[in-house]
Design an enzyme around this catalytic site. Structure first.
Site, PDB file in Angstrom:
ATOM      1  N   SER A  29      -8.438   4.727 -14.145  1.00 17.76           N
ATOM      2  CA  SER A  29      -7.364   5.268 -13.150  1.00 17.76           C
ATOM      3  C   SER A  29      -8.051   5.363 -11.857  1.00 17.76           C
ATOM      4  O   SER A  29      -7.886   5.171 -10.804  1.00 17.76           O
ATOM      5  CB  SER A  29      -7.114   7.031 -13.627  1.00 17.76           C
ATOM      6  OG  SER A  29      -8.606   7.275 -13.679  1.00 17.76           O
ATOM      7  N   ASN A 116     -13.112  16.465 -18.519  1.00 22.41           N
ATOM      8  CA  ASN A 116     -10.775  16.787 -18.713  1.00 22.41           C
ATOM      9  C   ASN A 116     -11.171  18.659 -17.307  1.00 22.41           C
ATOM     10  O   ASN A 116     -10.659  18.759 -16.211  1.00 22.41           O
ATOM     11  CB  ASN A 116     -11.196  17.805 -19.945  1.00 22.41           C
ATOM     12  CG  ASN A 116     -10.583  16.966 -20.308  1.00 22.41           C
ATOM     13  OD1 ASN A 116     -10.619  16.051 -20.614  1.00 22.41           O
ATOM     14  ND2 ASN A 116     -10.097  17.423 -22.237  1.00 22.41           N
ATOM     15  N   THR A 161      29.565  24.352  12.642  1.00 20.48           N
ATOM     16  CA  THR A 161      30.527  24.534  11.207  1.00 20.48           C
ATOM     17  C   THR A 161      31.280  23.193  10.722  1.00 20.48           C
ATOM     18  O   THR A 161      32.121  22.996  11.696  1.00 20.48           O
ATOM     19  CB  THR A 161      30.909  25.502  11.255  1.00 20.48           C
ATOM     20  OG1 THR A 161      31.766  26.001  11.623  1.00 20.48           O
ATOM     21  CG2 THR A 161      29.338  27.346  11.635  1.00 20.48           C
ATOM     22  N   HIS A 162      31.347  22.897   9.799  1.00 21.21           N
ATOM     23  CA  HIS A 162      31.541  21.654   9.192  1.00 21.21           C
ATOM     24  C   HIS A 162      31.736  20.724  10.279  1.00 21.21           C
ATOM     25  O   HIS A 162      32.556  19.701  10.104  1.00 21.21           O
ATOM     26  CB  HIS A 162      33.338  22.370   8.982  1.00 21.21           C
ATOM     27  CG  HIS A 162      33.526  23.291   8.318  1.00 21.21           C
ATOM     28  ND1 HIS A 162      33.439  23.601   6.865  1.00 21.21           N
ATOM     29  CD2 HIS A 162      33.515  24.815   9.273  1.00 21.21           C
ATOM     30  CE1 HIS A 162      33.504  24.707   6.756  1.00 21.21           C
ATOM     31  NE2 HIS A 162      33.867  25.315   7.699  1.00 21.21           N
ATOM     32  N   SER A 283      16.668  -4.386  18.348  1.00 19.34           N
ATOM     33  CA  SER A 283      17.701  -5.250  16.868  1.00 19.34           C
ATOM     34  C   SER A 283      17.283  -6.580  16.899  1.00 19.34           C
ATOM     35  O   SER A 283      17.068  -6.610  18.297  1.00 19.34           O
ATOM     36  CB  SER A 283      19.046  -4.538  16.841  1.00 19.34           C
ATOM     37  OG  SER A 283      19.753  -5.554  16.422  1.00 19.34           O
ATOM     38  N   LYS A 289      20.575  -2.640  21.464  1.00 18.64           N
ATOM     39  CA  LYS A 289      20.656  -1.336  20.006  1.00 18.64           C
ATOM     40  C   LYS A 289      19.332  -1.514  20.492  1.00 18.64           C
ATOM     41  O   LYS A 289      18.158  -1.592  21.455  1.00 18.64           O
ATOM     42  CB  LYS A 289      20.163  -2.386  18.915  1.00 18.64           C
ATOM     43  CG  LYS A 289      21.962  -2.283  17.669  1.00 18.64           C
ATOM     44  CD  LYS A 289      22.564  -1.203  18.382  1.00 18.64           C
ATOM     45  CE  LYS A 289      22.243  -0.300  16.944  1.00 18.64           C
ATOM     46  NZ  LYS A 289      22.725  -1.002  15.406  1.00 18.64           N
ATOM     47  N   ASN A 291      17.233   1.593  18.068  1.00 23.37           N
ATOM     48  CA  ASN A 291      17.361   2.327  16.510  1.00 23.37           C
ATOM     49  C   ASN A 291      16.629   3.413  16.408  1.00 23.37           C
ATOM     50  O   ASN A 291      15.216   3.365  16.670  1.00 23.37           O
ATOM     51  CB  ASN A 291      17.394   1.109  15.785  1.00 23.37           C
ATOM     52  CG  ASN A 291      18.703  -0.043  15.834  1.00 23.37           C
ATOM     53  OD1 ASN A 291      20.056   0.912  16.722  1.00 23.37           O
ATOM     54  ND2 ASN A 291      18.314  -0.484  15.300  1.00 23.37           N
ATOM     55  N   GLU A 296      15.712   8.821  11.307  1.00 27.01           N
ATOM     56  CA  GLU A 296      15.937   7.999   9.441  1.00 27.01           C
ATOM     57  C   GLU A 296      15.147   7.265   8.623  1.00 27.01           C
ATOM     58  O   GLU A 296      15.317   7.827   7.252  1.00 27.01           O
ATOM     59  CB  GLU A 296      16.548   6.073  10.179  1.00 27.01           C
ATOM     60  CG  GLU A 296      18.084   5.949  10.751  1.00 27.01           C
ATOM     61  CD  GLU A 296      18.288   5.019  11.440  1.00 27.01           C
ATOM     62  OE1 GLU A 296      18.959   4.037  11.009  1.00 27.01           O
ATOM     63  OE2 GLU A 296      17.878   4.302  12.482  1.00 27.01           O
ATOM     64  N   TYR A 323      -6.375  19.605 -22.562  1.00 25.39           N
ATOM     65  CA  TYR A 323      -5.780  18.172 -21.941  1.00 25.39           C
ATOM     66  C   TYR A 323      -5.203  17.181 -22.858  1.00 25.39           C
ATOM     67  O   TYR A 323      -5.007  17.200 -23.844  1.00 25.39           O
ATOM     68  CB  TYR A 323      -7.257  17.865 -21.384  1.00 25.39           C
ATOM     69  CG  TYR A 323      -6.433  16.745 -21.101  1.00 25.39           C
ATOM     70  CD1 TYR A 323      -6.764  16.834 -19.584  1.00 25.39           C
ATOM     71  CD2 TYR A 323      -7.550  15.486 -21.846  1.00 25.39           C
ATOM     72  CE1 TYR A 323      -6.750  15.454 -18.582  1.00 25.39           C
ATOM     73  CE2 TYR A 323      -6.769  14.515 -20.867  1.00 25.39           C
ATOM     74  CZ  TYR A 323      -7.135  14.611 -19.302  1.00 25.39           C
ATOM     75  OH  TYR A 323      -6.711  13.229 -18.401  1.00 25.39           O
ATOM     76  N   GLN A 328      -3.371  12.363 -16.640  1.00 23.67           N
ATOM     77  CA  GLN A 328      -3.859  11.188 -15.182  1.00 23.67           C
ATOM     78  C   GLN A 328      -2.770  10.676 -14.038  1.00 23.67           C
ATOM     79  O   GLN A 328      -2.925  10.564 -13.084  1.00 23.67           O
ATOM     80  CB  GLN A 328      -4.190   9.911 -16.622  1.00 23.67           C
ATOM     81  CG  GLN A 328      -5.290   8.973 -15.185  1.00 23.67           C
ATOM     82  CD  GLN A 328      -5.883   8.249 -16.535  1.00 23.67           C
ATOM     83  OE1 GLN A 328      -7.386   8.042 -16.221  1.00 23.67           O
ATOM     84  NE2 GLN A 328      -5.735   6.440 -16.572  1.00 23.67           N
ATOM     85  N   LYS A 331      -2.455  11.674 -10.643  1.00 19.22           N
ATOM     86  CA  LYS A 331      -2.522  11.406  -9.276  1.00 19.22           C
ATOM     87  C   LYS A 331      -1.892  11.122  -8.053  1.00 19.22           C
ATOM     88  O   LYS A 331      -1.989  11.245  -7.043  1.00 19.22           O
ATOM     89  CB  LYS A 331      -3.969  11.303  -9.235  1.00 19.22           C
ATOM     90  CG  LYS A 331      -4.796  11.867 -10.035  1.00 19.22           C
ATOM     91  CD  LYS A 331      -6.126  11.657 -10.791  1.00 19.22           C
ATOM     92  CE  LYS A 331      -6.840  12.363 -11.528  1.00 19.22           C
ATOM     93  NZ  LYS A 331      -5.560  12.312 -12.888  1.00 19.22           N
TER      94      LYS A 331
HETATM   95  N1  ARG Z   1      -9.045  10.431 -15.351  1.00 20.53           N
HETATM   96  C1  ARG Z   1      -8.471  11.598 -16.405  1.00 20.53           C
HETATM   97  C2  ARG Z   1      -7.437  11.966 -15.361  1.00 20.53           C
HETATM   98  O1  ARG Z   1      -7.074  11.668 -14.527  1.00 20.53           O
HETATM   99  C3  ARG Z   1      -9.843  12.290 -16.308  1.00 20.53           C
HETATM  100  C4  ARG Z   1     -10.485  12.712 -17.290  1.00 20.53           C
HETATM  101  C5  ARG Z   1     -10.426  12.133 -18.711  1.00 20.53           C
HETATM  102  N2  ARG Z   1     -10.555  12.869 -20.050  1.00 20.53           N
HETATM  103  C6  ARG Z   1     -10.805  12.352 -20.849  1.00 20.53           C
HETATM  104  N3  ARG Z   1     -11.085  13.569 -22.097  1.00 20.53           N
HETATM  105  N4  ARG Z   1      -9.472  11.127 -21.049  1.00 20.53           N
HETATM  106  O2  ARG Z   1      -7.244  12.587 -16.121  1.00 20.53           O
END
Ligand code: ARG
Length: 466
Positions: A29, A116, A161-162, A283, A289, A291, A296, A323, A328, A331
């Site tokens: 990650s 964790n 309205t509408h 444009s 134009k 825009n 938008e 956990y 993961q 994120k």
């Molecule tokens: N990169 C992991 C996450 O985002 C960190 C925790 C990993 N823990 C594990 N037991 N593999 O959740």
């Protein structure tokens, strides 16, 4: 591969072969969670200080960890830090570098901790900081709206309205409607930051730790209100991220509705407002134009935020305690929500005070839509007619107005009296657009006087935020 190579990973002790290269990349990650470095370092500093307080680390060890981590923070900031995919994530990258720098003491940092509870802490700290920035930008947008509402407190436009002309309203009143929605968005974000503010550190992998830790101390160092109550819950739930996502989805829904109006209102058919050139684009083929790309695009961006909300809900669904690696996946949606919301708020906060209103056009539009028809019906009710009969009379006069291309206020008294003999000269007080808006003079009403006091109240609320 030799045993030695297999155990390069911080967790490699029990493995007999190295991780498959694809699996290594697939499970890593670090490419995205490196964004958490600042909060990861702060979390580690608090954890280390706590370990020293309870006697697990010596004062000298703590000092080494502190200076090592600060050096790493500086390296990351200046861009010289080398992130390694084989070290999987931000946590192990930083820990490995610490050990490079300060030797064996670096290996003691993870005592009584797991990735964790570490990641659960990092992401809470990150979201908490970002919520402050989001609400700051939201307040700036609200200030701009209140300013525009005050400037245009007595500018008349048709209320719809509408999407059909309904009754005249003031432009300021219309702007303050959006402000109310944003006010609730603000409080939803605020609420989210209060509920997430408990410290998971000490939950370790899932069950807590055998060291004599002081969870209150690390919680306090990180500005949390208190430690979390249950270690299993601490490392596993991401409900705070889902709350962020749902508050963000609502905000984006509001902005998409607002954007739709700006797009309509800048069109040649409406011409209610002008956006400054710097918020628009041209444009490549049609030279005429201009825009409204910014509204938008914001209208479109609600899609990705709603998508992230569904991703997070689905990610959490059916996960057994505690956990799981599934988490993961929280994120990227969280990061993208935050980036998107901040960008959209910035664009809006910059754009709103720069709007100019074509007062003549909005007034004329209100005039053309028989927007004071309800006022005439209310007038007849005050003269003693039952509302349904009054409705009928006004309906007939509107049909006449359509045929003659005349607004109710443009008819003569004689013309109006052909529909009801209860109509007398005082009718013109209610048939004018000003008469109509001024008459709605109660809290929440569209009268300019009410708009000015509502704007003042809104401004006070914004200014009294902590
Ligand atoms: N990169 C992991 C996450 O985002 C960190 C925790 C990993 N823990 C594990 N037991 N593999 O959740």
């Amino acid at each position: 591969m030799s045993d030695k190579e297999a155990s390069i990973k911080p967790w490699g002790g029990r493995f007999s072969e190295p991780t498959d290269q694809f699996v290594e990349r697939f499970t890593a990650s670090v490419s995205f969670d490196q964004r958490l470095y600042h909060h990861d370092i702060n979390g580690s500093l608090a954890h280390a200080a706590m370990l020293e307080k309870v006697g697990v680390l010596t004062a000298a060890e703590l000092k080494d960890i502190q200076s090592g981590l600060e050096e790493i923070r500086a390296e990351i900031l200046e861009g010289s830090f080398e992130w390694s995919v084989s070290l999987e994530d931000v946590h192990m990258n930083i820990e490995a570098r610490l050990t490079d720098k300060i030797g064996i003491t670096g290996k003691k940092l993870h005592t009584g901790r797991s990735r964790n509870d570490q990641v659960a802490t990092d992401i809470r700290l990150y979201v908490r900081d970002e919520l402050v920035l989001i609400n700051k930008e939201l307040s700036r947008l609200q200030q701009g709206l209140v300013e525009l509402a005050t400037r245009e407190a007595s500018t008349i436009m048709p209320g719809f309205t509408h999407l059909q002309t309904a009754q005249p309203v003031t432009f300021g009143h219309h702007m303050l409607a959006w402000n109310e929605m944003l006010e609730r968005d603000y409080s939803r974000f605020q609420d989210c930051s209060v509920r997430l503010n408990q410290c998971p550190l000490g939950a370790a992998a899932l069950a807590g730790t055998t060291y004599p830790i002081d969870r209150h101390y690390s919680a306090e160092l990180l500005g949390f209100d208190r430690p979390t109550e249950n270690s299993l819950d601490s490392v596993s739930d991401r409900d705070f991220a889902i709350e962020l996502a749902s508050a963000a989805s609502l905000l984006m829904t509001h902005l998409s509705r607002f954007s739709e109006e700006l797009v309509l209102w800048t069109s040649a058919q409406f011409k209610f407002i002008e956006l400054p050139d710097r918020f628009c684009t041209g444009s490549s083929i049609m030279p005429q134009k201009k825009n409204p790309d910014v509204p938008e695009l914001i209208r479109g961006k609600v899609g990705r935020v709603n998508g992230h909300l569904i991703s997070l809900l689905t990610l959490m669904k059916s996960q057994p305690l505690a956990y799981n690696k599934d988490n993961q996946e929280d994120k990227e949606p969280v990061f993208d929500i935050i980036d998107t919301v901040k960008d959209c708020l910035k664009a809006y906060a910059d754009m709103i005070p720069a709007i100019t209103v074509n007062e003549d056009v909005t007034r004329e539009a209100a005039m053309r839509g028989f927007s004071t028809a309800t006022d005439l019906a209310d007038y007849l009710v005050r003269k003693g007619l039952p509302f349904r009969d009054a409705h009928e009379v006004v309906g007939k006069s509107v049909a006449y107005g359509i045929a003659e291309n005349k607004d109710l206020s443009e008819m003569t008294l004689d013309e109006l009296r052909t529909f009801s003999s209860d109509i007398s000269a005082d009718v013109f007080d209610v048939l004018t657009l000003e008469g109509s808006v001024n008459a709605r003079n109660h809290i929440g009403g569209t009268a300019p006087e009410q708009v000015l006091s509502a704007a003042k109240r809104a401004e006070n609320r914004i200014n009294n935020r902590s």
